[in-house]
Motif scaffolding. Structure first.
Motif: not given
Length: 445
Positions: A117-122, A54-58, A414-418, A421-424
């Protein structure tokens, strides 16, 4: 308050707002289940990422009307919706063949193929970080995934035959994928039944305990009526032996996993394909959830295509997964859409805990890239569903070909950036949870 603290506070409020939209009603109905869910999510950044589609798509909201490689057709592809590195595993298909592929279609919908693809890459970036891989190594892994996806899409778009792009089976898989298939093959229906049931008076029944809930007469009647409705949704090929669907027992369960917290569910014990007790079958009936991605897709034709969320989940899985579970169907219970499927003894998830060598990780990531492409190509004008009336592999191939050199770098960035963000976000979430800031929960007691 420092600028960093101010940013964390604002992000925390955003996380709480998204959680309220996505989880509010279910959390209010079953706070204990969500306390368990959130405690699991607190365990690692990856677990948090798994539980927060839910947060990812937001966060991807700004791409709702486009983005790189997204056009009128590639923005309308049947997607998995929660494609992370742990949503792959084994299943027994309708032909009795063990297959390794994408699993868990609860979040499936129609949207931009790049979102999968972005969700998998992250998720690769998060796994790589957890395994202490260098940023350069993570970059290489995401690039390998992108290249494998691109190669398989191109092969399918240019007319490769099925035997040239075979599924991952006991005959074609290797490495950890073959290991998962062999583990699945070693399992038996009898062992599953032995763990869930007992035999009393020469008949099999569900065992007490283990999270089961006895049903009162009124609830049992409603579940059995819903079961009758489910039978009408099965393909004719699944109804060759009507006695297979004789109900022996019904119990309630409560979903407390990361993805199913608060969702009421039921297990139903059936006769199976013979009178022998070892051939009995357990199916589950579970309230289907609203997919996170659907809140960010405005196409009315997509929303109106589905009767309810149970229907959406099943139609999506049948579209994305070749020769899906023959027990897969849908029904309604108390006005809510329900997903029905087998509790399969042959379901084994890919276990990343022992995949540590970079070369081995790279080989697995490449295989998952090819599996992703095959999934995206399956659900199009040839799948029997009118919602995506064109060849998805050709549309995706053309979109990538328009900027071949930018495809992998887009996913890497995207993988590095998100991932960061997910770790933070994970740390912010832990502090919100442990300090009792999540409405409806007093804290991780």
């Amino acid at each position: 308050m420092s600028e960093t603290q101010t940013g964390a506070t604002e992000r925390g409020e955003q996380i709480l707002a998204v959680f309220d939209t996505a989880f509010g009603e279910l959390l209010a109905a079953d706070p204990a289940a969500f306390r368990v869910k959130f405690r699991k999510m607190a365990g690692s950044a990856f677990a948090f990422y798994r539980g927060t589609a839910c947060l990812f798509y937001e966060d991807l909201e700004q791409e709702r009307h486009g983005g790189p490689y997204v056009d009128e057709r590639t923005g309308r592809v049947w997607i998995h919706g929660d494609l992370h590195a742990e949503n792959f595993g084994t299943y027994m298909d309708a032909n009795g063949r063990l297959v390794f592929n994408v699993n868990d279609f609860d979040e499936a919908y129609v949207g931009p193929f790049t979102w999968d693809l972005k969700r998998f890459a992250a998720s690769v970036a998060l796994i790589g970080y957890a395994k202490a891989l260098a940023d350069e190594q993570i970059t290489d892994l995401v690039g390998i995934y992108a290249a494998a996806y691109r190669g398989r899409i191109r092969a399918l778009a240019t007319g490769a035959k099925n035997d040239e792009v075979p599924p991952f089976t006991l005959d074609t898989a290797d490495g950890p994928l073959l290991g998962a298939l062999r583990a699945a093959r070693s399992r038996t229906r009898f062992s599953l039944l032995d763990s869930m049931t007992v035999i009393r008076d020469f008949e099999r029944r569900f065992a007490e305990g283990g999270g089961t809930i006895d049903l009162d007469a009124a609830t049992r009647y409603k579940v059995l009526a819903a079961f009758d409705g489910y039978l009408e949704t099965l393909p004719e090929s699944s109804l060759t032996r009507p006695d297979s669907y004789r109900v022996k027992d019904v119990v309630g369960r409560r979903g407390i996993g990361i993805g199913s917290a608060g969702l009421p569910s039921y297990n139903i014990l059936l006769e199976g394909n013979s009178d022998a007790l070892e051939n009995d079958v357990v199916i589950y009936l579970k309230q289907a959830q609203t997919p996170a991605v659907s809140r960010h897709i405005t196409d009315a034709a997509v929303r109106e295509y589905f009767q309810h969320e149970g229907h959406r989940t099943v139609i999506s899985q049948r579209a994305l997964q070749a020769h899906a579970d023959p027990w897969l169907g849908w029904t309604e219970l108390d006005g809510a859409g329900q997903l029905v499927a087998e509790v399969s003894p042959y379901a084994v998830d890919l276990d990343w805990s022992d995949i540590d060598e970079v070369d081995e990780i790279a080989a697995v990531v490449a295989d998952l890239g090819r599996a992703t492409a095959t999934m995206h190509a399956a659900a199009d004008d040839e799948s029997g569903h009118s919602l995506v009336p064109f060849s998805t592999e050709r549309a995706i191939d053309a979109a990538i070909a328009a900027d071949e050199e930018g495809f992998a770098p887009m996913l890497v960035d995207f993988a590095h950036g998100y991932g960061a963000r997910a770790r933070a976000d994970h740390q912010i979430f832990v502090d919100l949870f442990r300090n009792g800031r999540i409405p409806g929960l007093r804290g991780p007691a």
